[in-house]
Design a protein around this motif. Structure first.
Motif, PDB file in Angstrom:
ATOM      1  N   PRO A  22       0.834  -1.212   0.000  1.00 30.59           N
ATOM      2  CA  PRO A  22       0.000   0.000   0.000  1.00 30.59           C
ATOM      3  C   PRO A  22       0.867   1.259   0.000  1.00 30.59           C
ATOM      4  CG  PRO A  22       0.153  -0.868   2.209  1.00 30.59           C
ATOM      5  CD  PRO A  22       0.895  -1.841   1.320  1.00 30.59           C
ATOM      6  N   CYS A  23       0.225   2.396  -0.165  1.00 31.07           N
ATOM      7  CA  CYS A  23       0.910   3.685  -0.144  1.00 31.07           C
ATOM      8  C   CYS A  23       0.398   4.515   1.032  1.00 31.07           C
ATOM      9  CB  CYS A  23       0.659   4.470  -1.434  1.00 31.07           C
ATOM     10  SG  CYS A  23       1.288   3.679  -2.927  1.00 31.07           S
ATOM     11  N   SER A  24       1.227   5.403   1.494  1.00 36.28           N
ATOM     12  CA  SER A  24       0.836   6.356   2.530  1.00 36.28           C
ATOM     13  C   SER A  24       0.630   7.718   1.888  1.00 36.28           C
ATOM     14  CB  SER A  24       1.906   6.448   3.620  1.00 36.28           C
ATOM     15  OG  SER A  24       2.035   5.222   4.300  1.00 36.28           O
ATOM     16  N   ALA A  25      -0.508   8.327   2.163  1.00 30.19           N
ATOM     17  CA  ALA A  25      -0.817   9.650   1.622  1.00 30.19           C
ATOM     18  C   ALA A  25      -0.811  10.671   2.755  1.00 30.19           C
ATOM     19  CB  ALA A  25      -2.165   9.647   0.924  1.00 30.19           C
ATOM     20  N   VAL A  26      -0.214  11.813   2.506  1.00 28.49           N
ATOM     21  CA  VAL A  26      -0.126  12.877   3.506  1.00 28.49           C
ATOM     22  C   VAL A  26      -0.924  14.073   3.022  1.00 28.49           C
ATOM     23  CG1 VAL A  26       1.425  14.427   4.757  1.00 28.49           C
ATOM     24  CG2 VAL A  26       2.156  12.089   4.209  1.00 28.49           C
ATOM     25  N   ALA A  27      -1.770  14.614   3.888  1.00 35.06           N
ATOM     26  CA  ALA A  27      -2.563  15.783   3.525  1.00 35.06           C
ATOM     27  C   ALA A  27      -1.661  17.005   3.367  1.00 35.06           C
ATOM     28  CB  ALA A  27      -3.619  16.054   4.590  1.00 35.06           C
ATOM     29  N   PRO A  28      -1.881  17.813   2.342  1.00 39.87           N
ATOM     30  CA  PRO A  28      -1.095  19.040   2.205  1.00 39.87           C
ATOM     31  C   PRO A  28      -1.470  20.041   3.291  1.00 39.87           C
ATOM     32  CG  PRO A  28      -2.861  18.997   0.583  1.00 39.87           C
ATOM     33  CD  PRO A  28      -2.882  17.660   1.265  1.00 39.87           C
ATOM     34  N   ALA A  29      -0.598  20.958   3.589  1.00 41.22           N
ATOM     35  CA  ALA A  29      -0.926  22.021   4.534  1.00 41.22           C
ATOM     36  C   ALA A  29      -2.167  22.756   4.053  1.00 41.22           C
ATOM     37  CB  ALA A  29       0.246  22.982   4.657  1.00 41.22           C
ATOM     38  N   ASN A  30      -3.131  22.978   4.941  1.00 43.81           N
ATOM     39  CA  ASN A  30      -4.407  23.624   4.630  1.00 43.81           C
ATOM     40  C   ASN A  30      -5.255  22.789   3.681  1.00 43.81           C
ATOM     41  OD1 ASN A  30      -3.858  26.220   6.063  1.00 43.81           O
ATOM     42  ND2 ASN A  30      -2.226  26.345   4.528  1.00 43.81           N
ATOM     43  N   GLY A  31      -5.063  21.453   3.745  1.00 50.45           N
ATOM     44  CA  GLY A  31      -5.847  20.574   2.889  1.00 50.45           C
ATOM     45  C   GLY A  31      -6.137  19.243   3.548  1.00 50.45           C
ATOM     46  N   ALA A  32      -6.686  18.313   2.774  1.00 51.59           N
ATOM     47  CA  ALA A  32      -7.072  17.007   3.295  1.00 51.59           C
ATOM     48  C   ALA A  32      -6.916  15.958   2.211  1.00 51.59           C
ATOM     49  CB  ALA A  32      -8.520  17.039   3.781  1.00 51.59           C
ATOM     50  N   SER A  68      -8.491  11.897   1.048  1.00 52.99           N
ATOM     51  CA  SER A  68      -9.638  11.019   1.255  1.00 52.99           C
ATOM     52  C   SER A  68      -9.288   9.819   2.118  1.00 52.99           C
ATOM     53  CB  SER A  68     -10.187  10.553  -0.099  1.00 52.99           C
ATOM     54  OG  SER A  68      -9.168   9.902  -0.862  1.00 52.99           O
ATOM     55  N   THR A  69      -8.017   9.435   2.129  1.00 53.15           N
ATOM     56  CA  THR A  69      -7.530   8.346   2.978  1.00 53.15           C
ATOM     57  C   THR A  69      -6.027   8.496   3.141  1.00 53.15           C
ATOM     58  OG1 THR A  69      -7.364   5.930   3.241  1.00 53.15           O
ATOM     59  CG2 THR A  69      -7.223   6.794   1.004  1.00 53.15           C
ATOM     60  N   THR A  70      -5.498   8.054   4.261  1.00 54.57           N
ATOM     61  CA  THR A  70      -4.052   8.126   4.473  1.00 54.57           C
ATOM     62  C   THR A  70      -3.349   6.837   4.076  1.00 54.57           C
ATOM     63  OG1 THR A  70      -4.341   7.476   6.788  1.00 54.57           O
ATOM     64  CG2 THR A  70      -4.241   9.845   6.307  1.00 54.57           C
ATOM     65  N   THR A  71      -4.122   5.743   3.985  1.00 53.11           N
ATOM     66  CA  THR A  71      -3.574   4.456   3.542  1.00 53.11           C
ATOM     67  C   THR A  71      -4.261   4.062   2.248  1.00 53.11           C
ATOM     68  OG1 THR A  71      -3.153   3.754   5.819  1.00 53.11           O
ATOM     69  CG2 THR A  71      -3.167   2.047   4.118  1.00 53.11           C
ATOM     70  N   VAL A  72      -3.482   3.973   1.176  1.00 52.53           N
ATOM     71  CA  VAL A  72      -4.031   3.732  -0.158  1.00 52.53           C
ATOM     72  C   VAL A  72      -3.639   2.337  -0.614  1.00 52.53           C
ATOM     73  CG1 VAL A  72      -4.245   4.653  -2.498  1.00 52.53           C
ATOM     74  CG2 VAL A  72      -3.594   6.186  -0.599  1.00 52.53           C
ATOM     75  N   PRO A  73      -4.586   1.404  -0.774  1.00 58.78           N
ATOM     76  CA  PRO A  73      -4.258   0.062  -1.246  1.00 58.78           C
ATOM     77  C   PRO A  73      -3.641   0.085  -2.640  1.00 58.78           C
ATOM     78  CG  PRO A  73      -6.469   0.133  -0.317  1.00 58.78           C
ATOM     79  CD  PRO A  73      -6.019   1.552  -0.466  1.00 58.78           C
ATOM     80  N   ASP A  74      -2.838  -0.902  -2.910  1.00 59.71           N
ATOM     81  CA  ASP A  74      -2.221  -1.025  -4.232  1.00 59.71           C
ATOM     82  C   ASP A  74      -3.300  -1.054  -5.314  1.00 59.71           C
ATOM     83  OD1 ASP A  74       0.332  -1.593  -5.778  1.00 59.71           O
ATOM     84  OD2 ASP A  74      -0.916  -3.278  -6.423  1.00 59.71           O
ATOM     85  N   GLY A  75      -3.159  -0.229  -6.323  1.00 61.02           N
ATOM     86  CA  GLY A  75      -4.123  -0.148  -7.408  1.00 61.02           C
ATOM     87  C   GLY A  75      -5.260   0.819  -7.159  1.00 61.02           C
ATOM     88  N   SER A  76      -5.337   1.393  -5.978  1.00 63.12           N
ATOM     89  CA  SER A  76      -6.395   2.351  -5.642  1.00 63.12           C
ATOM     90  C   SER A  76      -5.859   3.780  -5.707  1.00 63.12           C
ATOM     91  CB  SER A  76      -6.958   2.064  -4.251  1.00 63.12           C
ATOM     92  OG  SER A  76      -7.547   0.780  -4.203  1.00 63.12           O
ATOM     93  N   SER A  77      -6.762   4.742  -5.530  1.00 63.71           N
ATOM     94  CA  SER A  77      -6.393   6.151  -5.646  1.00 63.71           C
ATOM     95  C   SER A  77      -6.768   6.932  -4.399  1.00 63.71           C
ATOM     96  CB  SER A  77      -7.081   6.785  -6.871  1.00 63.71           C
ATOM     97  OG  SER A  77      -6.662   6.162  -8.066  1.00 63.71           O
ATOM     98  N   VAL A  78      -6.121   8.047  -4.215  1.00 63.23           N
ATOM     99  CA  VAL A  78      -6.410   8.971  -3.134  1.00 63.23           C
ATOM    100  C   VAL A  78      -6.747  10.322  -3.757  1.00 63.23           C
ATOM    101  CG1 VAL A  78      -3.964   9.571  -2.881  1.00 63.23           C
ATOM    102  CG2 VAL A  78      -5.541  10.055  -1.017  1.00 63.23           C
ATOM    103  N   THR A  79      -7.688  11.030  -3.139  1.00 59.27           N
ATOM    104  CA  THR A  79      -8.123  12.335  -3.640  1.00 59.27           C
ATOM    105  C   THR A  79      -7.708  13.432  -2.665  1.00 59.27           C
ATOM    106  OG1 THR A  79     -10.024  11.352  -4.773  1.00 59.27           O
ATOM    107  CG2 THR A  79     -10.107  13.714  -4.351  1.00 59.27           C
ATOM    108  N   TYR A  80      -7.220  14.535  -3.210  1.00 63.66           N
ATOM    109  CA  TYR A  80      -6.767  15.671  -2.415  1.00 63.66           C
ATOM    110  C   TYR A  80      -7.762  16.820  -2.527  1.00 63.66           C
ATOM    111  CZ  TYR A  80      -2.224  13.297  -2.350  1.00 63.66           C
ATOM    112  OH  TYR A  80      -1.214  12.378  -2.174  1.00 63.66           O
ATOM    113  N   SER A  81      -7.882  17.595  -1.453  1.00 67.29           N
ATOM    114  CA  SER A  81      -8.741  18.776  -1.460  1.00 67.29           C
ATOM    115  C   SER A  81      -8.115  19.850  -0.578  1.00 67.29           C
ATOM    116  CB  SER A  81     -10.149  18.436  -0.968  1.00 67.29           C
ATOM    117  OG  SER A  81     -10.103  17.915   0.352  1.00 67.29           O
ATOM    118  N   CYS A  82      -8.645  21.058  -0.672  1.00 67.50           N
ATOM    119  CA  CYS A  82      -8.101  22.176   0.104  1.00 67.50           C
ATOM    120  C   CYS A  82      -9.193  22.828   0.939  1.00 67.50           C
ATOM    121  CB  CYS A  82      -7.490  23.222  -0.828  1.00 67.50           C
ATOM    122  SG  CYS A  82      -5.996  22.666  -1.674  1.00 67.50           S
ATOM    123  N   ALA A  83      -8.766  23.476   1.996  1.00 70.17           N
ATOM    124  CA  ALA A  83      -9.679  24.197   2.866  1.00 70.17           C
ATOM    125  C   ALA A  83     -10.225  25.426   2.148  1.00 70.17           C
ATOM    126  CB  ALA A  83      -8.947  24.614   4.143  1.00 70.17           C
TER     127      ALA A  83
END
Length: 228
Positions: free
Chosen positions: A17-27, A29-44
């Motif tokens: 799996p992968c580890s995802a870190v939220a950007p400063a002033n953002g979020a 969708s998940t901090t642990t991303v399974p292999d083959g899956s995606s993570v979505t980023y957003s901002c405040a």
């Protein structure tokens, strides 16, 4: 390799799996991303995302680069103070110190700019501190297709895009002559940098300093600029 019904790859190795870190002033969708899956980023609120909205996990590595959240700003619409040359690697014939401050060109003062001899040469304008900018425009030498070219324009380290003046002269007011580039979102900029890409005049080098016929010479001139 594929993933089997037992949760391992076809080689018998568990997917990473992968580890995802939220950007400063953002979020994220998940901090642990399974292999083959995606993570979505957003901002405040009052921030916009600069970079990828979605990244995919492959063998423990997320695709692309980490996005960042940038503060929203509102330009005044007035010309910003970027009147000082803060860095300069140009080597062409025109060496005026007014290239960043002079934004309205006439035939009598064509030499008030900086000439770029080769691709990669750069001119940086600043001196007024960080300012909210969305658009940058330039003035070039008023000799029809001579001295014209393509420059990549940067707000600090962020590429705004190219300005292409090939086969036309960009005289007059750099805020109104159409020789400009705009970012999707305004941002705070401390410096505006122009990097020479190419120069053309009817299929040959631009010829502003007499460089006709030399394919290694860009030979273009920026005579003034505005950022707003």
């Amino acid at each position: 390799t594929g993933t089997t019904s037992t949760g391992t790859t076809s080689t018998g190795v568990p997917p990473v799996p992968c580890s995802a870190v939220a950007p400063a002033n953002g979020a994220v969708s998940t901090t642990t991303v399974p292999d083959g899956s995606s993570v979505t980023y957003s901002c405040a609120s009052n921030f916009f995302l600069d970079g990828l909205t979605t990244r995919t996990c492959t063998a423990g590595v997320l695709s692309g680069s980490e996005p960042v959240c940038v503060a929203v700003c509102t330009p005044t619409g007035a010309r910003g103070n970027f009147d000082t040359i803060v860095a300069d690697t140009t080597t062409g014939c025109s060496r005026s110190a007014l290239a960043c401050s002079h934004d309205s060109l006439s035939w009598a003062d064509w030499d008030l700019g900086r000439s770029f001899n080769y691709a990669g040469e750069a001119l940086s304008c600043g001196g007024g501190g960080a300012q909210c900018i969305k658009t940058v425009g330039i003035v070039t030498a008023p000799f029809g297709p001579d001295c014209q070219g393509v420059w990549n324009v940067f707000c600090d380290s962020t590429l705004m895009g190219p300005i292409n003046t090939s086969y036309r002269a960009c005289s007059g007011d750099s805020m109104a002559n159409g020789c400009s580039v705009s970012m999707p979102n305004a941002r705070m900029c401390s410096t505006i940098k122009f990097v020479a890409v190419s120069g053309t005049v009817q299929g040959r080098p631009a010829g502003c300093c007499g460089g006709w016929g030399d394919p290694g010479v860009v030979d273009t001139t920026i005579s003034g600029m505005s950022a707003w």
